[in-house]
Design a protein around this motif. Structure first.
Motif, PDB file in Angstrom:
ATOM      1  N   PRO A  62       0.830  -1.210   0.000  1.00  0.00           N
ATOM      2  CA  PRO A  62       0.000   0.000   0.000  1.00  0.00           C
ATOM      3  C   PRO A  62       0.869   1.267   0.000  1.00  0.00           C
ATOM      4  CG  PRO A  62      -0.045  -1.041   2.173  1.00  0.00           C
ATOM      5  CD  PRO A  62       0.737  -1.954   1.253  1.00  0.00           C
ATOM      6  N   ALA A  63       0.270   2.376  -0.369  1.00  0.00           N
ATOM      7  CA  ALA A  63       1.008   3.639  -0.492  1.00  0.00           C
ATOM      8  C   ALA A  63       1.699   4.019   0.816  1.00  0.00           C
ATOM      9  CB  ALA A  63       0.058   4.758  -0.937  1.00  0.00           C
ATOM     10  N   ARG A  64       1.034   3.739   1.959  1.00  0.00           N
ATOM     11  CA  ARG A  64       1.649   4.149   3.233  1.00  0.00           C
ATOM     12  C   ARG A  64       2.950   3.376   3.501  1.00  0.00           C
ATOM     13  NH1 ARG A  64      -2.935   1.276   3.996  1.00  0.00           N
ATOM     14  NH2 ARG A  64      -2.867  -0.600   5.286  1.00  0.00           N
ATOM     15  N   SER A  65       3.052   2.170   2.969  1.00  0.00           N
ATOM     16  CA  SER A  65       4.301   1.416   3.113  1.00  0.00           C
ATOM     17  C   SER A  65       5.423   2.072   2.312  1.00  0.00           C
ATOM     18  CB  SER A  65       4.119  -0.024   2.627  1.00  0.00           C
ATOM     19  OG  SER A  65       3.217  -0.724   3.461  1.00  0.00           O
ATOM     20  N   TRP A  66       5.106   2.468   1.092  1.00  0.00           N
ATOM     21  CA  TRP A  66       6.129   3.126   0.257  1.00  0.00           C
ATOM     22  C   TRP A  66       6.533   4.460   0.861  1.00  0.00           C
ATOM     23  CZ3 TRP A  66       8.512  -0.251  -2.188  1.00  0.00           C
ATOM     24  CH2 TRP A  66       7.883  -1.288  -2.870  1.00  0.00           C
ATOM     25  N   LYS A  67       5.558   5.129   1.483  1.00  0.00           N
ATOM     26  CA  LYS A  67       5.870   6.403   2.142  1.00  0.00           C
ATOM     27  C   LYS A  67       6.868   6.155   3.275  1.00  0.00           C
ATOM     28  CE  LYS A  67       3.778  10.507   4.045  1.00  0.00           C
ATOM     29  NZ  LYS A  67       2.666  11.099   4.777  1.00  0.00           N
ATOM     30  N   ALA A  68       6.601   5.117   4.070  1.00  0.00           N
ATOM     31  CA  ALA A  68       7.494   4.814   5.194  1.00  0.00           C
ATOM     32  C   ALA A  68       8.875   4.383   4.697  1.00  0.00           C
ATOM     33  CB  ALA A  68       6.867   3.720   6.064  1.00  0.00           C
ATOM     34  N   ILE A  69       8.912   3.558   3.666  1.00  0.00           N
ATOM     35  CA  ILE A  69      10.192   3.060   3.147  1.00  0.00           C
ATOM     36  C   ILE A  69      11.025   4.212   2.576  1.00  0.00           C
ATOM     37  CG2 ILE A  69      11.237   1.682   1.288  1.00  0.00           C
ATOM     38  CD1 ILE A  69       8.822  -0.316   1.773  1.00  0.00           C
ATOM     39  N   THR A  70      10.394   5.036   1.753  1.00  0.00           N
ATOM     40  CA  THR A  70      11.153   6.139   1.138  1.00  0.00           C
ATOM     41  C   THR A  70      11.423   7.253   2.152  1.00  0.00           C
ATOM     42  OG1 THR A  70       9.066   7.054   0.288  1.00  0.00           O
ATOM     43  CG2 THR A  70      10.373   5.721  -1.221  1.00  0.00           C
ATOM     44  N   THR A  88      14.410  11.329  -4.128  1.00  0.00           N
ATOM     45  CA  THR A  88      13.573  10.580  -3.190  1.00  0.00           C
ATOM     46  C   THR A  88      12.102  10.903  -3.409  1.00  0.00           C
ATOM     47  OG1 THR A  88      15.368  10.645  -1.573  1.00  0.00           O
ATOM     48  CG2 THR A  88      13.176  10.061  -0.752  1.00  0.00           C
ATOM     49  N   LYS A  89      11.793  12.177  -3.592  1.00  0.00           N
ATOM     50  CA  LYS A  89      10.390  12.579  -3.777  1.00  0.00           C
ATOM     51  C   LYS A  89       9.828  12.034  -5.094  1.00  0.00           C
ATOM     52  CE  LYS A  89       7.187  16.540  -3.899  1.00  0.00           C
ATOM     53  NZ  LYS A  89       6.184  15.640  -4.422  1.00  0.00           N
ATOM     54  N   LEU A  90      10.651  12.091  -6.136  1.00  0.00           N
ATOM     55  CA  LEU A  90      10.220  11.574  -7.436  1.00  0.00           C
ATOM     56  C   LEU A  90       9.856  10.087  -7.312  1.00  0.00           C
ATOM     57  CD1 LEU A  90      10.192  12.686 -10.430  1.00  0.00           C
ATOM     58  CD2 LEU A  90      12.363  11.479 -10.719  1.00  0.00           C
ATOM     59  N   ILE A  91      10.732   9.332  -6.645  1.00  0.00           N
ATOM     60  CA  ILE A  91      10.508   7.896  -6.482  1.00  0.00           C
ATOM     61  C   ILE A  91       9.316   7.635  -5.556  1.00  0.00           C
ATOM     62  CG2 ILE A  91      11.510   5.787  -5.482  1.00  0.00           C
ATOM     63  CD1 ILE A  91      14.242   6.749  -6.568  1.00  0.00           C
ATOM     64  N   ALA A  92       9.238   8.381  -4.463  1.00  0.00           N
ATOM     65  CA  ALA A  92       8.129   8.188  -3.511  1.00  0.00           C
ATOM     66  C   ALA A  92       6.790   8.440  -4.199  1.00  0.00           C
ATOM     67  CB  ALA A  92       8.304   9.115  -2.310  1.00  0.00           C
ATOM     68  N   ASP A  93       6.709   9.507  -4.974  1.00  0.00           N
ATOM     69  CA  ASP A  93       5.451   9.828  -5.666  1.00  0.00           C
ATOM     70  C   ASP A  93       5.094   8.733  -6.665  1.00  0.00           C
ATOM     71  OD1 ASP A  93       5.306  12.138  -4.207  1.00  0.00           O
ATOM     72  OD2 ASP A  93       5.883  13.483  -5.846  1.00  0.00           O
ATOM     73  N   TYR A  94       6.112   8.234  -7.371  1.00  0.00           N
ATOM     74  CA  TYR A  94       5.873   7.166  -8.348  1.00  0.00           C
ATOM     75  C   TYR A  94       5.355   5.909  -7.642  1.00  0.00           C
ATOM     76  CZ  TYR A  94       6.820   3.129 -11.241  1.00  0.00           C
ATOM     77  OH  TYR A  94       6.687   1.935 -11.902  1.00  0.00           O
ATOM     78  N   LEU A  95       6.025   5.523  -6.555  1.00  0.00           N
ATOM     79  CA  LEU A  95       5.637   4.300  -5.845  1.00  0.00           C
ATOM     80  C   LEU A  95       4.230   4.430  -5.258  1.00  0.00           C
ATOM     81  CD1 LEU A  95       9.014   3.504  -4.048  1.00  0.00           C
ATOM     82  CD2 LEU A  95       7.903   2.131  -5.827  1.00  0.00           C
ATOM     83  N   MET A  96       3.946   5.574  -4.666  1.00  0.00           N
ATOM     84  CA  MET A  96       2.623   5.742  -4.041  1.00  0.00           C
ATOM     85  C   MET A  96       1.509   5.763  -5.079  1.00  0.00           C
ATOM     86  SD  MET A  96       3.222   8.074  -0.674  1.00  0.00           S
ATOM     87  CE  MET A  96       4.314   9.318  -1.301  1.00  0.00           C
ATOM     88  N   ALA A  97       1.769   6.386  -6.228  1.00  0.00           N
ATOM     89  CA  ALA A  97       0.741   6.455  -7.276  1.00  0.00           C
ATOM     90  C   ALA A  97       0.446   5.069  -7.851  1.00  0.00           C
ATOM     91  CB  ALA A  97       1.195   7.394  -8.391  1.00  0.00           C
ATOM     92  N   ASN A  98       1.420   4.169  -7.769  1.00  0.00           N
ATOM     93  CA  ASN A  98       1.247   2.833  -8.358  1.00  0.00           C
ATOM     94  C   ASN A  98       1.088   1.734  -7.307  1.00  0.00           C
ATOM     95  OD1 ASN A  98       1.658   3.198 -11.419  1.00  0.00           O
ATOM     96  ND2 ASN A  98       3.229   4.479 -10.480  1.00  0.00           N
ATOM     97  N   ALA A  99       0.759   2.147  -6.081  1.00  0.00           N
ATOM     98  CA  ALA A  99       0.646   1.213  -4.960  1.00  0.00           C
ATOM     99  C   ALA A  99      -0.628   0.380  -5.032  1.00  0.00           C
ATOM    100  CB  ALA A  99       0.682   2.007  -3.653  1.00  0.00           C
ATOM    101  N   ALA A 100      -0.679  -0.647  -4.193  1.00  0.00           N
ATOM    102  CA  ALA A 100      -1.802  -1.599  -4.181  1.00  0.00           C
ATOM    103  C   ALA A 100      -3.143  -0.911  -3.959  1.00  0.00           C
ATOM    104  CB  ALA A 100      -1.571  -2.648  -3.093  1.00  0.00           C
ATOM    105  N   ASP A 101      -3.155   0.164  -3.165  1.00  0.00           N
ATOM    106  CA  ASP A 101      -4.414   0.849  -2.861  1.00  0.00           C
ATOM    107  C   ASP A 101      -4.638   2.088  -3.732  1.00  0.00           C
ATOM    108  OD1 ASP A 101      -2.206   1.980  -1.640  1.00  0.00           O
ATOM    109  OD2 ASP A 101      -3.271   2.585   0.166  1.00  0.00           O
ATOM    110  N   ARG A 102      -3.794   2.299  -4.728  1.00  0.00           N
ATOM    111  CA  ARG A 102      -3.951   3.499  -5.566  1.00  0.00           C
ATOM    112  C   ARG A 102      -4.013   3.161  -7.060  1.00  0.00           C
ATOM    113  NH1 ARG A 102      -1.117   8.077  -2.651  1.00  0.00           N
ATOM    114  NH2 ARG A 102      -2.047   7.924  -0.579  1.00  0.00           N
TER     115      ARG A 102
END
Ligand code: HEC
Ligand code: HEC
Length: 159
Positions: A62-70, A88-102
């Motif tokens: 989920p996006a919150r996991s990627w937020k915590a990891i990044t 870091t922000k570029l990668i975090a935004d990419y991961l969160m936008a493509n997360a399991a809940d997004r």
């Protein structure tokens, strides 16, 4: 099952038979990418997060996991994986936008058993991953081309 087909597309076919037979596994590429205006966030993620292990498909957390990891790359599973702020922000935004809940079309099974306050930091800790993989025998994990269950490409092809 349609869900599995979607996820197979994300990760690539299972080549566990080859892995079990001792064939050599693919290893993720390691060059650090030069970021230019035309470099996509996905390219940056693939390069920067594919240095030590495969660039894990964002759809498995989920996006919150990627937020915590990044949000704490300096203390990343015993490694310092920190990057500059903009990267870091570029990668975090990419991961969160493509997360399991997004991301669109993610089978609900991926999030099964993850409570609203749970923030799994490992794909391999999620109930979904464990339900799909069962107990991988220690002897399989001990194989030099696999080593750890986090090494998806030890058993799956990367395309
Ligand atoms: C300096 C090396 C290094 C870099 C760079 C790195 N990682 Fe990791 N990562 C690790 C190590 C070591 C582990 C733990 C692997 C294990 O337990 O076998 C890990 C594990 C993970 C896991 C958990 C895997 C599982 O078991 O489900 C995730 C998710 C992850 N990394 C994401 C990232 C992301 C996102 C980036 C890019 C911002 C990144 N990593 C960059 C070293 C690195
Ligand atoms: C030790 C070998 C091994 C490792 C390591 C491994 N897998 Fe698998 N994986 C398998 C096997 C075997 C299956 C079951 C294939 C089947 O049922 O057809 C599977 C199935 C899956 C599936 C469901 C079927 C599909 O393709 O949609 C997903 C998703 C998946 N793995 C993701 C991962 C991810 C992500 C990682 C790394 C965090 C990983 N696997 C690591 C062996 C492995």
């Amino acid at each position: 099952m349609a869900g599995n087909l979607i996820l197979s597309g994300v990760l690539g076919a299972v080549v566990v038979a080859a892995a079990l037979a001792g064939a050599s596994a693919k290893s993720p590429g390691g060059d650090v990418v030069k970021i230019t205006a035309s470099t996509s966030a996905q390219d940056v993620f693939n390069k920067q997060c594919g240095v030590c292990h495969m660039a894990y498909p964002p759809v498995f957390l989920p996006a919150r996991s990627w937020k915590a990891i990044t949000g704490d790359l300096a203390h990343h599973f015993g490694e310092d994986a920190s990057l500059d702020k903009a990267t870091t922000k570029l990668i975090a935004d990419y991961l969160m936008a493509n997360a399991a809940d997004r991301a669109p079309g993610v089978p609900s099974g991926v999030l099964r058993g993850i409570g609203p306050d749970d923030v799994p930091l490992r794909i391999t800790d999620t109930p979904f991953w464990n339900s799909v993989h069962g107990n991988i025998p220690a002897a399989v994990l001990a194989r030099p081309e696999i080593k750890t269950k986090s090494n998806c490409l030890g058993c799956h092809s990367g395309n």
